[in-house]
Design a protein around this motif. Structure first.
Motif, PDB file in Angstrom:
ATOM      1  N   ALA A 152      -5.684   3.759  -1.169  1.00 32.75           N
ATOM      2  CA  ALA A 152      -5.131   2.977  -0.063  1.00 32.75           C
ATOM      3  C   ALA A 152      -6.011   1.772   0.228  1.00 32.75           C
ATOM      4  O   ALA A 152      -5.533   0.644   0.384  1.00 32.75           O
ATOM      5  CB  ALA A 152      -4.989   3.858   1.180  1.00 32.75           C
ATOM      6  N   ILE A 153      -7.301   2.011   0.288  1.00 30.87           N
ATOM      7  CA  ILE A 153      -8.224   0.920   0.591  1.00 30.87           C
ATOM      8  C   ILE A 153      -8.207  -0.136  -0.508  1.00 30.87           C
ATOM      9  O   ILE A 153      -8.069  -1.332  -0.234  1.00 30.87           O
ATOM     10  CB  ILE A 153      -9.655   1.463   0.768  1.00 30.87           C
ATOM     11  CG1 ILE A 153      -9.711   2.358   1.997  1.00 30.87           C
ATOM     12  CG2 ILE A 153     -10.651   0.325   0.891  1.00 30.87           C
ATOM     13  CD1 ILE A 153     -11.013   3.103   2.119  1.00 30.87           C
ATOM     14  N   ILE A 174      -6.907  -3.998  -0.031  1.00 28.23           N
ATOM     15  CA  ILE A 174      -7.791  -5.137  -0.228  1.00 28.23           C
ATOM     16  C   ILE A 174      -7.264  -6.055  -1.328  1.00 28.23           C
ATOM     17  O   ILE A 174      -7.276  -7.275  -1.217  1.00 28.23           O
ATOM     18  CB  ILE A 174      -9.220  -4.671  -0.551  1.00 28.23           C
ATOM     19  CG1 ILE A 174      -9.803  -3.971   0.657  1.00 28.23           C
ATOM     20  CG2 ILE A 174     -10.096  -5.831  -0.971  1.00 28.23           C
ATOM     21  CD1 ILE A 174     -11.230  -3.524   0.462  1.00 28.23           C
ATOM     22  N   TYR A 175      -6.817  -5.444  -2.408  1.00 28.98           N
ATOM     23  CA  TYR A 175      -6.318  -6.254  -3.516  1.00 28.98           C
ATOM     24  C   TYR A 175      -5.168  -7.142  -3.072  1.00 28.98           C
ATOM     25  O   TYR A 175      -5.124  -8.331  -3.337  1.00 28.98           O
ATOM     26  CB  TYR A 175      -5.876  -5.338  -4.662  1.00 28.98           C
ATOM     27  CG  TYR A 175      -5.257  -6.095  -5.792  1.00 28.98           C
ATOM     28  CD1 TYR A 175      -3.873  -6.158  -5.939  1.00 28.98           C
ATOM     29  CD2 TYR A 175      -6.053  -6.779  -6.706  1.00 28.98           C
ATOM     30  CE1 TYR A 175      -3.303  -6.875  -6.970  1.00 28.98           C
ATOM     31  CE2 TYR A 175      -5.484  -7.498  -7.738  1.00 28.98           C
ATOM     32  CZ  TYR A 175      -4.108  -7.543  -7.861  1.00 28.98           C
ATOM     33  OH  TYR A 175      -3.541  -8.258  -8.871  1.00 28.98           O
ATOM     34  N   ASN A 176      -4.207  -6.545  -2.368  1.00 30.71           N
ATOM     35  CA  ASN A 176      -3.067  -7.322  -1.907  1.00 30.71           C
ATOM     36  C   ASN A 176      -3.440  -8.307  -0.810  1.00 30.71           C
ATOM     37  O   ASN A 176      -2.940  -9.414  -0.755  1.00 30.71           O
ATOM     38  CB  ASN A 176      -1.983  -6.382  -1.382  1.00 30.71           C
ATOM     39  CG  ASN A 176      -1.108  -5.897  -2.492  1.00 30.71           C
ATOM     40  OD1 ASN A 176      -0.338  -6.664  -3.047  1.00 30.71           O
ATOM     41  ND2 ASN A 176      -1.264  -4.645  -2.851  1.00 30.71           N
ATOM     42  N   VAL A 186       0.837  -1.202   0.000  1.00 27.47           N
ATOM     43  CA  VAL A 186       0.000   0.000   0.000  1.00 27.47           C
ATOM     44  C   VAL A 186       0.867   1.246   0.000  1.00 27.47           C
ATOM     45  O   VAL A 186       0.641   2.186  -0.766  1.00 27.47           O
ATOM     46  CB  VAL A 186      -0.946   0.025   1.216  1.00 27.47           C
ATOM     47  CG1 VAL A 186      -1.607   1.378   1.350  1.00 27.47           C
ATOM     48  CG2 VAL A 186      -1.991  -1.040   1.079  1.00 27.47           C
ATOM     49  N   VAL A 187       1.893   1.231   0.858  1.00 27.67           N
ATOM     50  CA  VAL A 187       2.788   2.387   0.911  1.00 27.67           C
ATOM     51  C   VAL A 187       3.405   2.625  -0.460  1.00 27.67           C
ATOM     52  O   VAL A 187       3.373   3.730  -1.000  1.00 27.67           O
ATOM     53  CB  VAL A 187       3.891   2.157   1.968  1.00 27.67           C
ATOM     54  CG1 VAL A 187       4.967   3.203   1.840  1.00 27.67           C
ATOM     55  CG2 VAL A 187       3.297   2.168   3.356  1.00 27.67           C
ATOM     56  N   PHE A 189     -10.572   1.026   6.706  1.00 28.09           N
ATOM     57  CA  PHE A 189     -11.703   1.760   6.155  1.00 28.09           C
ATOM     58  C   PHE A 189     -12.190   2.809   7.142  1.00 28.09           C
ATOM     59  O   PHE A 189     -12.482   3.948   6.779  1.00 28.09           O
ATOM     60  CB  PHE A 189     -12.827   0.783   5.806  1.00 28.09           C
ATOM     61  CG  PHE A 189     -13.904   1.377   4.972  1.00 28.09           C
ATOM     62  CD1 PHE A 189     -15.109   1.774   5.547  1.00 28.09           C
ATOM     63  CD2 PHE A 189     -13.731   1.560   3.618  1.00 28.09           C
ATOM     64  CE1 PHE A 189     -16.108   2.324   4.783  1.00 28.09           C
ATOM     65  CE2 PHE A 189     -14.726   2.115   2.846  1.00 28.09           C
ATOM     66  CZ  PHE A 189     -15.918   2.498   3.423  1.00 28.09           C
ATOM     67  N   ALA A 190     -12.272   2.403   8.405  1.00 29.90           N
ATOM     68  CA  ALA A 190     -12.744   3.355   9.418  1.00 29.90           C
ATOM     69  C   ALA A 190     -11.815   4.554   9.491  1.00 29.90           C
ATOM     70  O   ALA A 190     -12.257   5.699   9.564  1.00 29.90           O
ATOM     71  CB  ALA A 190     -12.843   2.662  10.771  1.00 29.90           C
TER      72      ALA A 190
END
Lengths: 297, 461, 292
Positions: C214-215, C219-221, C97-98, C275-276
């Motif tokens: 980011a989300i 999720i994909y990874n 993500v980073v 997500f939150a």
């Protein structure tokens, strides 16, 4: 003057996109060129490829399963993608208002997209279960006797399409982000001018989010043409070839039939077709899509 | 203009260097099986100074990866051999295997645990001919209590390509509670009992079938999934493939799917569903089974003909079960299907001798006995170890299991999915083409012509 | 009867303040119903996760578990190396993500902001990389990583992310394109360099889009099965999806669906958390149209 500005633009453009270019050259170029090469060969994966020219491409057009997979995939795409777009945008619009529990709804509607593939298949198998599944249970409230869904060749494809609606939350999130970018000042000004809701939507909102819409349309197409996992895990292309998607055909050609050359040819035909569709859409979008950054329309 | 070209050229050059540098990283190590640099004092036998690592490729599930627990003991007995287990989920087993081979990382030992069968691997030239290796080693199947006829299954033109390690058979599981409720006598496990016939089974099934609107009350007498779809005619004595298939490595010169005998056989099977109405439709079966694939588990079937792997879940069934023989259906020679899994050495293996040591280890009596427990009930091929297997299942009489196994060996035929080339394509085609018959939309006659045509096509690919 | 509308979150100073609009009522009801339908399968998931193995096999399935087997949630740690799987997934997804965020934001900005020579061509190339299905490049990609000696490491799963992901680049490029030119003109006049403007003007204004990336990337990874299956050999390196697949991989055993559901429920925790946290970017932030 213009030259210098051009050069400046070019320089900075390449500077910023260089990470991707490097990544492309290192990680993507070799696999992509390999698959192109394979498409002109007879390659059973175990032994080295043998050049056979265009034979794979000509075979395709005489192959029953190829045409079946084209029809199935087109149907899936042209029914599924528009509905997904409408749902995504629709839900986003609903959630873009000041109503209570907005945060809860947002999270709840995105929940389905968080579930992993393995669990998803099981869940949907049960939902579409003809005897005791949720779907037919709800239909029975309206006195409708639900079909066998995944086990019936006439309905299996539609079951898979319906499955995609459950993850409409994904598109919703994107459209929400897009809606955030619509300047409130514009809306207020239009309100004061006496414009009705529908006009505001049509003339302000829609153009302002058209870049996102374009994105969703193109990505929807690309993803839809490549649908594979559900067929692989849940239906294995059946019943009676009714979910024999294009990429499923591609996969079985490579790994079940040991014909990676033919499979690569299928891949490149797909790429070209999708590319053409995308190019067409992009061309059309120049008329309809509005980018703030490019100066006002 | 110039600056442009210069910066792009620079960029391109840099990337080329990066690519070269990265690929240079691999220099030194071969892309094949990794050789572990001999650790200090690699052996104590003073023989081979070099330690060798072999890879055993299997399905990533407990009933297969248990072999990892056997490795320490094996490595103690063979200090110069290290065993690594490579695994993949069932769905990705074949594609990963092919990719590993293509990428130069071929495993040494595996079996046809995915959807591909032995004949596919053989015809794609993936297997090592073991004949000479075994001769050098002085290997005798009898030393491992493996019956000669089982060894012959994986011989093609007198050359051995696989060594059996597990054997499943077809058997009948029956729901004792349902039998008790219908006041029927339990079926026998004795293959020599002449009274246990297909007709008798149908008769008993009729007394246990109840179809009602209430799904909870519906139950069927029998679910007859004998082997794979293309093999089912064999049960009634009809041959779909020419005899040479079994000796030439799985390429039938002729197929007989549109012959009257084969069609009659299929009709008899579908009659169970549509005429005698003692069997559920495949749709009903699948609904009730969910993704378990077997409605018997849900307690809705009186008698289930299927593979002996169904025994493994025996302790979890919420009802009492028994094991019986497959009834006689017209074929004096074949009443059961044998599913013998062979251990294979892949052609690209760099250490066939060491791979053979590992295979031999896995078929010794002690290890086969240990494996029963560790795997949760895998049936051994070693007949001495088999005794332990018969006792493994709570609540089921070991004698019944023994009868069924021995009967299967005497009256069994190896499953077609291991013996015919391009089988996964044949199977896919069968499943799709037979589907309209299973739902009653088409007749057997109608689809058999298509099937006959398609099988011929597939075989000649 | 189109009743879906975009309304500014702040409809101040209008006559409608007192009355609850019918549109909103309709919207609310629709959302309740939709949410109910969306969450129902999840309810089934949780319910199954609390059943015993025997009950799980029952047909017809029970709605609520007869006895709540909280022990399933500890059993999963014995059945699978659950802690290890979790940790590995977190590392891989987190780093990815980073990498994705930084690189995609940079590249997307490049495409969106600068009309340099070759912009169209490279962009088309970018899009086309998404049009070749994975099975077609699976084998040569494996050969490539094999040559680099990256097999059985996390590298093939993480490193490519640092060079941008076509999907996210495309996404962010669309968003960056909506930022008015004037903002950057003003920035340049103030003497800001391009990279500074990227960091201090473009990024802050694109928070919802970045949060979305980011989300999505996470999720994909997090849920990716195929690449870990292919590139990882050692069990200690396996990720969650691989572990979950092993529960259903045997053709010879009844899969422990109840445990699979436990794993799936637990697997959702980081995603929900992320997500939150990212929600804050979605909250009624009125996007600035004014400069500075």
């Amino acid at each position: 003057m213009i030259n210098r500005e051009n050069r400046r633009q070019t320089f900075y453009m390449y500077l910023f996109i260089s990470p991707w270019i490097i990544g492309f050259l290192v990680f993507a170029l070799y696999p992509i060129l390999s698959s192109l090469y394979f498409s002109f060969t007879d390659y059973d994966i175990i032994h080295p490829p043998k050049f056979i020219g265009l034979a794979n491409y000509t075979e395709m057009f005489h192959n029953d399963l190829f045409w079946k997979s084209v029809v199935v995939t087109l149907r899936y795409t042209f029914i599924g993608v528009p509905i997904q777009l409408v749902l995504g945008l629709g839900f986003a619009l609903l959630l873009h208002q000041t109503i209570p529990l907005r945060g809860f709804f947002r999270t709840a509607m995105y929940f389905p997209s968080m579930v992993s593939g393995v669990a998803m298949s099981l869940l949907w198998y049960w939902i579409f279960n003809p005897q005791i599944g949720l779907f037919n249970y709800i239909l029975s409230w309206f006195g409708i006797h639900g079909p066998a869904w995944l086990m019936n060749p006439d309905t299996a494809l539609y079951a898979l399409i319906i499955m995609t609606f459950w993850t409409a939350g994904s598109g919703m999130i994107l459209f929400l982000a897009g809606l955030q970018g619509v300047p409130a000042s514009l809306i207020e000004a239009a309100n004061l001018d006496g414009a009705g809701r529908f006009r505001i939507f049509l003339n302000i909102t829609l153009p302002m989010i058209s870049p996102v819409l374009l994105f969703q349309l193109i990505m929807g197409l690309i993803d839809s043409f490549q649908v594979f996992t559900q067929a692989f895990v849940m239906t294995q292309g059946g019943p009676n070839y009714s979910t024999w998607f294009y990429v499923y055909n591609l996969y079985t050609s490579a790994f079940k039939e040991y014909r990676a050359g033919y499979s690569s040819a299928l891949a490149w035909v797909l790429l070209i077709v999708v590319m053409l569709c995308t190019a067409l859409i992009m061309k059309l979008s120049n008329r309809y899509v509005h980018y703030e950054g490019g100066g006002r329309k | 203009m110039n600056k442009n070209r210069k910066s792009s050229a620079l960029l391109l050059a840099t990337t080329m260097l990066v690519v070269l540098a990265l690929s240079g990283c691999s220099g030194g190590k071969s892309a094949g099986n990794t050789l572990s640099e001999g650790n200090g004092g690699s052996t104590n036998s003073g023989g081979k100074a070099e330690t060798v690592t072999i890879t055993h490729y299997t399905i990533d599930s407990e009933d297969r990866t248990f072999v990892e627990k056997l490795i320490p003991d094996f490595e103690k007995q063979h200090p110069n051999i290290k065993v690594k287990v490579e695994k993949a989920p069932y769905e990705q087993f074949d594609s990963k295997l092919q990719t590993l081979i293509a990428g130069g990382k071929s495993p040494d030992v595996t079996s046809h645990w995915g959807y591909g069968g032995f004949a596919e691997y053989y015809n794609k030239d993936m297997l090592l001919d073991l004949t000479d290796l075994l001769k050098e080693d002085g290997f005798k199947a009898a030393d491992y209590n493996i019956p000669e006829n089982l060894m012959n299954i994986y011989k093609v033109k007198d050359h051995t390509y696989g060594i059996p390690v597990n054997m499943y058979v077809t058997l009948m599981l029956y729901n004792k509670d349902m039998f008790d409720a219908a006041k029927l006598t339990y079926p026998t496990s004795d293959y020599e009992d002449k009274s246990w016939t297909f007709e008798k089974m149908v008769d008993q099934a009729k007394q246990m079938t109840l179809v009602s609107n209430d799904i909870a009350k519906t139950q069927y007498g029998v679910d007859f999934t004998w082997s794979e779809r293309d093999m089912r005619p064999l049960y009634f004595g009809a041959q779909p493939y020419s005899e040479d298939t079994w000796t030439n490595g799985g390429v039938p010169s002729e197929t007989y799917f549109d012959s009257p005998e084969v069609i009659a056989a299929y009709n008899k099977l579908f009659d169970l569903v549509f005429k005698d109405k003692v069997s559920p439709s495949s749709e009903w079966s699948k609904s009730v089974a969910g993704q378990n694939g077997d409605p018997f588990v849900a307690g809705k079937i009186g008698m289930s003909i299927g593979g002996s792997w169904n025994l493994a879940g025996a302790n979890d069934f919420p009802f009492k079960i028994g094991v019986a023989a497959v009834p006689w259906g017209g074929n004096d020679k074949v009443r059961s299907t044998l599913y013998v899994d062979p251990l294979l050495i892949l052609k690209d293996s760099k250490h066939p001798k060491e791979a053979l040591e590992w295979i031999k280890y896995l078929i010794t009596t002690e290890v086969q006995e240990k494996s029963i427990e560790l795997s949760g009930g895998n049936p051994p091929v070693n007949t001495e170890a088999a005794e332990a297997y018969y006792k493994h299942f709570d609540g089921i009489d070991p004698q019944d299991i023994k009868n069924v196994y021995e009967g299967a060996v005497n009256y069994g035929f190896e499953s077609y999915n291991h013996l015919i080339t391009n089988y996964s394509q044949i199977n896919d085609m069968f499943i799709n083409e037979l589907q309209p018959v299973e739902t009653g939309h088409k007749t057997v006659e109608e689809v058999m012509t298509t099937i006959q045509k398609k099988v011929t096509e597939i075989i000649h690919r | 009867m189109s009743t879906v509308r975009a309304l500014s979150p702040q409809t101040k100073g209008t006559k409608r303040r007192r009355k609850v609009e019918p549109v909103k009522i309709f919207s609310f009801i629709t959302l309740v119903v939709t949410t109910f339908l969306m969450l129902l399968p999840l309810f089934f998931m949780v319910s199954t996760s609390l059943k015993s193995k025997r009950e799980m096999l029952k047909f017809p399935p029970t709605f609520l578990p007869e006895s709540w087997q909280w022990s399933n949630y500890t059993e999963i740690f014995d059945t699978l190396q659950f802690g290890t799987l979790y940790k590995n997934s977190l590392i891989i997804a987190g780093l990815s993500v980073v990498g994705t965020l930084i690189s995609s934001a940079l590249v997307a900005y490049g495409f969106a902001r600068f009309r340099g020579r070759g912009n169209q061509i490279w962009f088309i190339l970018l899009l086309s990389t998404m049009m070749l299905p994975y099975p077609a490049i699976m084998i040569p990609q494996f050969v490539l990583f094999s040559q680099m000696n990256w097999i059985d490491t996390f590298l093939p799963l993480i490193v490519p992310a640092f060079f941008g992901s076509a999907y996210n680049i495309f996404l962010l490029r669309q968003f960056f394109s909506t930022l008015p030119e004037e903002l950057f003109d003003a920035g340049r006049i103030d003497g800001c360099g391009e990279i500074r403007m990227w960091a201090t003007i473009a990024l802050p204004l694109s928070k919802p889009a970045l949060a979305t990336v980011a989300i999505f990337a996470f999720i994909y990874n997090w849920n990716d099965l195929l690449t870990p299956v292919l590139y990882l050999s050692s069990s200690e390196k396996f990720t969650l999806p691989v572990g979950m697949a092993s529960l259903t991989s045997s053709r010879f055993r009844i899969p422990p669906w109840h445990l699979l559901m436990v794993a799936s429920v637990l697997a959702m925790v980081p995603i929900v958390t992320l997500f939150a946290v990212a929600q804050k970017q979605f909250v009624e932030g009125i996007v600035l149209t004014g400069i500075k």
